[in-house]
Write a protein that holds these residues in place. Structure first.
Motif, PDB file in Angstrom:
ATOM      1  N   ARG A   1      -7.064   9.688   0.473  1.00 40.00           N
ATOM      2  CA  ARG A   1      -7.180   9.968   1.910  1.00 40.00           C
ATOM      3  C   ARG A   1      -6.605   8.855   2.775  1.00 40.00           C
ATOM      4  O   ARG A   1      -6.378   9.048   3.957  1.00 40.00           O
ATOM      5  CB  ARG A   1      -8.641  10.174   2.268  1.00 40.00           C
ATOM      6  CG  ARG A   1      -9.230  11.378   1.593  1.00 40.00           C
ATOM      7  CD  ARG A   1     -10.674  11.552   1.966  1.00 40.00           C
ATOM      8  NE  ARG A   1     -11.246  12.655   1.213  1.00 40.00           N
ATOM      9  CZ  ARG A   1     -12.520  12.849   1.052  1.00 40.00           C
ATOM     10  NH1 ARG A   1     -13.384  12.020   1.593  1.00 40.00           N
ATOM     11  NH2 ARG A   1     -12.954  13.872   0.353  1.00 40.00           N
ATOM     12  N   SER A   2      -6.392   7.691   2.192  1.00 44.23           N
ATOM     13  CA  SER A   2      -5.904   6.537   2.953  1.00 44.23           C
ATOM     14  C   SER A   2      -4.386   6.438   2.891  1.00 44.23           C
ATOM     15  O   SER A   2      -3.743   7.059   2.046  1.00 44.23           O
ATOM     16  CB  SER A   2      -6.509   5.252   2.394  1.00 44.23           C
ATOM     17  OG  SER A   2      -7.914   5.285   2.478  1.00 44.23           O
ATOM     18  N   ARG A   3      -3.832   5.624   3.780  1.00 44.87           N
ATOM     19  CA  ARG A   3      -2.388   5.363   3.748  1.00 44.87           C
ATOM     20  C   ARG A   3      -2.025   4.711   2.421  1.00 44.87           C
ATOM     21  O   ARG A   3      -2.853   4.090   1.770  1.00 44.87           O
ATOM     22  CB  ARG A   3      -1.997   4.422   4.902  1.00 44.87           C
ATOM     23  CG  ARG A   3      -2.130   5.053   6.268  1.00 44.87           C
ATOM     24  CD  ARG A   3      -1.750   4.096   7.399  1.00 44.87           C
ATOM     25  NE  ARG A   3      -2.673   2.949   7.436  1.00 44.87           N
ATOM     26  CZ  ARG A   3      -2.296   1.680   7.332  1.00 44.87           C
ATOM     27  NH1 ARG A   3      -1.034   1.353   7.181  1.00 44.87           N
ATOM     28  NH2 ARG A   3      -3.183   0.711   7.363  1.00 44.87           N
ATOM     29  N   ASP A   4      -0.765   4.843   2.039  1.00 45.73           N
ATOM     30  CA  ASP A   4      -0.289   4.312   0.759  1.00 45.73           C
ATOM     31  C   ASP A   4      -0.545   2.813   0.640  1.00 45.73           C
ATOM     32  O   ASP A   4      -0.957   2.334  -0.418  1.00 45.73           O
ATOM     33  CB  ASP A   4       1.195   4.622   0.571  1.00 45.73           C
ATOM     34  CG  ASP A   4       1.481   6.112   0.488  1.00 45.73           C
ATOM     35  OD1 ASP A   4       0.531   6.896   0.246  1.00 45.73           O
ATOM     36  OD2 ASP A   4       2.646   6.492   0.675  1.00 45.73           O
ATOM     37  N   ALA A   5      -0.313   2.064   1.715  1.00 43.16           N
ATOM     38  CA  ALA A   5      -0.520   0.612   1.671  1.00 43.16           C
ATOM     39  C   ALA A   5      -1.988   0.271   1.414  1.00 43.16           C
ATOM     40  O   ALA A   5      -2.290  -0.671   0.674  1.00 43.16           O
ATOM     41  CB  ALA A   5      -0.058  -0.028   2.980  1.00 43.16           C
ATOM     42  N   ILE A   6      -2.904   1.045   1.981  1.00 41.50           N
ATOM     43  CA  ILE A   6      -4.329   0.819   1.761  1.00 41.50           C
ATOM     44  C   ILE A   6      -4.693   1.146   0.317  1.00 41.50           C
ATOM     45  O   ILE A   6      -5.459   0.423  -0.329  1.00 41.50           O
ATOM     46  CB  ILE A   6      -5.183   1.666   2.732  1.00 41.50           C
ATOM     47  CG1 ILE A   6      -4.882   1.294   4.184  1.00 41.50           C
ATOM     48  CG2 ILE A   6      -6.672   1.535   2.415  1.00 41.50           C
ATOM     49  CD1 ILE A   6      -5.177  -0.140   4.557  1.00 41.50           C
ATOM     50  N   MET A   7      -4.129   2.219  -0.221  1.00 43.45           N
ATOM     51  CA  MET A   7      -4.399   2.577  -1.619  1.00 43.45           C
ATOM     52  C   MET A   7      -3.943   1.462  -2.554  1.00 43.45           C
ATOM     53  O   MET A   7      -4.615   1.139  -3.535  1.00 43.45           O
ATOM     54  CB  MET A   7      -3.719   3.895  -1.977  1.00 43.45           C
ATOM     55  CG  MET A   7      -4.272   5.090  -1.218  1.00 43.45           C
ATOM     56  SD  MET A   7      -6.038   5.371  -1.455  1.00 43.45           S
ATOM     57  CE  MET A   7      -6.062   5.859  -3.165  1.00 43.45           C
ATOM     58  N   CYS A   8      -2.811   0.855  -2.237  1.00 45.24           N
ATOM     59  CA  CYS A   8      -2.315  -0.270  -3.038  1.00 45.24           C
ATOM     60  C   CYS A   8      -3.309  -1.435  -2.964  1.00 45.24           C
ATOM     61  O   CYS A   8      -3.657  -2.023  -3.989  1.00 45.24           O
ATOM     62  CB  CYS A   8      -0.933  -0.696  -2.530  1.00 45.24           C
ATOM     63  SG  CYS A   8      -0.184  -2.023  -3.508  1.00 45.24           S
ATOM     64  N   GLN A   9      -3.790  -1.737  -1.778  1.00 48.33           N
ATOM     65  CA  GLN A   9      -4.745  -2.833  -1.612  1.00 48.33           C
ATOM     66  C   GLN A   9      -6.046  -2.565  -2.358  1.00 48.33           C
ATOM     67  O   GLN A   9      -6.640  -3.484  -2.929  1.00 48.33           O
ATOM     68  CB  GLN A   9      -5.033  -3.055  -0.126  1.00 48.33           C
ATOM     69  CG  GLN A   9      -3.850  -3.561   0.647  1.00 48.33           C
ATOM     70  CD  GLN A   9      -4.071  -3.547   2.144  1.00 48.33           C
ATOM     71  OE1 GLN A   9      -5.180  -3.347   2.623  1.00 48.33           O
ATOM     72  NE2 GLN A   9      -3.002  -3.741   2.900  1.00 48.33           N
ATOM     73  N   LEU A  10      -6.480  -1.315  -2.380  1.00 51.00           N
ATOM     74  CA  LEU A  10      -7.724  -0.984  -3.072  1.00 51.00           C
ATOM     75  C   LEU A  10      -7.609  -1.194  -4.579  1.00 51.00           C
ATOM     76  O   LEU A  10      -8.514  -1.752  -5.210  1.00 51.00           O
ATOM     77  CB  LEU A  10      -8.122   0.470  -2.766  1.00 51.00           C
ATOM     78  CG  LEU A  10      -8.551   0.741  -1.330  1.00 51.00           C
ATOM     79  CD1 LEU A  10      -8.720   2.241  -1.111  1.00 51.00           C
ATOM     80  CD2 LEU A  10      -9.831  -0.010  -0.989  1.00 51.00           C
ATOM     81  N   ILE A  11      -6.493  -0.768  -5.172  1.00 56.53           N
ATOM     82  CA  ILE A  11      -6.357  -0.937  -6.622  1.00 56.53           C
ATOM     83  C   ILE A  11      -6.092  -2.396  -6.991  1.00 56.53           C
ATOM     84  O   ILE A  11      -6.568  -2.883  -8.003  1.00 56.53           O
ATOM     85  CB  ILE A  11      -5.305   0.024  -7.235  1.00 56.53           C
ATOM     86  CG1 ILE A  11      -5.403   0.042  -8.775  1.00 56.53           C
ATOM     87  CG2 ILE A  11      -3.902  -0.305  -6.781  1.00 56.53           C
ATOM     88  CD1 ILE A  11      -6.686   0.541  -9.333  1.00 56.53           C
ATOM     89  N   VAL A  12      -5.372  -3.120  -6.138  1.00 56.53           N
ATOM     90  CA  VAL A  12      -5.082  -4.527  -6.458  1.00 56.53           C
ATOM     91  C   VAL A  12      -6.372  -5.357  -6.433  1.00 56.53           C
ATOM     92  O   VAL A  12      -6.496  -6.330  -7.177  1.00 56.53           O
ATOM     93  CB  VAL A  12      -3.988  -5.102  -5.515  1.00 56.53           C
ATOM     94  CG1 VAL A  12      -4.551  -5.551  -4.182  1.00 56.53           C
ATOM     95  CG2 VAL A  12      -3.247  -6.242  -6.172  1.00 56.53           C
ATOM     96  N   ARG A  13      -7.347  -4.955  -5.640  1.00 57.48           N
ATOM     97  CA  ARG A  13      -8.640  -5.645  -5.629  1.00 57.48           C
ATOM     98  C   ARG A  13      -9.384  -5.458  -6.947  1.00 57.48           C
ATOM     99  O   ARG A  13     -10.197  -6.283  -7.332  1.00 57.48           O
ATOM    100  CB  ARG A  13      -9.492  -5.141  -4.475  1.00 57.48           C
ATOM    101  CG  ARG A  13      -9.006  -5.607  -3.142  1.00 57.48           C
ATOM    102  CD  ARG A  13      -9.866  -5.080  -2.032  1.00 57.48           C
ATOM    103  NE  ARG A  13      -9.297  -5.441  -0.743  1.00 57.48           N
ATOM    104  CZ  ARG A  13      -9.492  -4.759   0.358  1.00 57.48           C
ATOM    105  NH1 ARG A  13     -10.253  -3.684   0.358  1.00 57.48           N
ATOM    106  NH2 ARG A  13      -8.933  -5.152   1.487  1.00 57.48           N
ATOM    107  N   GLU A  14      -9.101  -4.355  -7.618  1.00 58.54           N
ATOM    108  CA  GLU A  14      -9.798  -4.049  -8.877  1.00 58.54           C
ATOM    109  C   GLU A  14      -9.086  -4.587 -10.110  1.00 58.54           C
ATOM    110  O   GLU A  14      -9.735  -5.039 -11.050  1.00 58.54           O
ATOM    111  CB  GLU A  14      -9.972  -2.533  -9.023  1.00 58.54           C
ATOM    112  CG  GLU A  14     -10.804  -1.902  -7.939  1.00 58.54           C
ATOM    113  CD  GLU A  14     -12.242  -2.407  -7.917  1.00 58.54           C
ATOM    114  OE1 GLU A  14     -12.809  -2.657  -9.002  1.00 58.54           O
ATOM    115  OE2 GLU A  14     -12.793  -2.553  -6.809  1.00 58.54           O
TER     116      GLU A  14
END
Length: 105
Positions: free
Chosen positions: A64-77
């Motif tokens: 549901r989020s912008r692509d850049a936010i999705m990238c940030q979410l997975i990089v945190r994990e």
């Protein structure tokens, strides 16, 4: 007896077609993230998106989020990424660097 033999052959054939461990993961998601270090195989949930990680990359359906936010979410994990793509389009060096800046240290 013939039905039982046919059922056994069909079951064996279906097991032969199932992917086993050690087979390279094929991207089947909207997002594909390749961590700089191999991810732990399994699933990761970021907000409401389920990522499936194989031996080299993690994939997820469109979130549901912008692509850049999705990238940030997975990089945190998973930590720093070597590459990230959304809908088959790879992030350029600047976008990937911005994303990696959100990795946990």
């Amino acid at each position: 007896m013939a039905r039982l033999t046919f059922a056994a052959v069909a079951a064996a054939a279906s097991f032969a077609l199932m992917p086993g461990t050690g087979i390279a993961q094929v991207s089947n998601g909207y997002y594909s993230a390749t961590p700089a270090t191999a991810p732990a195989p399994g699933q990761i949930v970021t907000r409401s998106t389920v990522w499936t990680c194989g031996e080299t990359s993690c994939d997820a359906p469109k979130g549901r989020s912008r692509d850049a936010i999705m990238c940030q979410l997975i990089v945190r994990e998973v930590g720093e990424l070597a590459s990230f793509s959304a809908n088959g389009e790879a992030f350029d060096a600047e976008s990937l660097s911005n994303c990696n800046a959100h990795a946990r240290s």
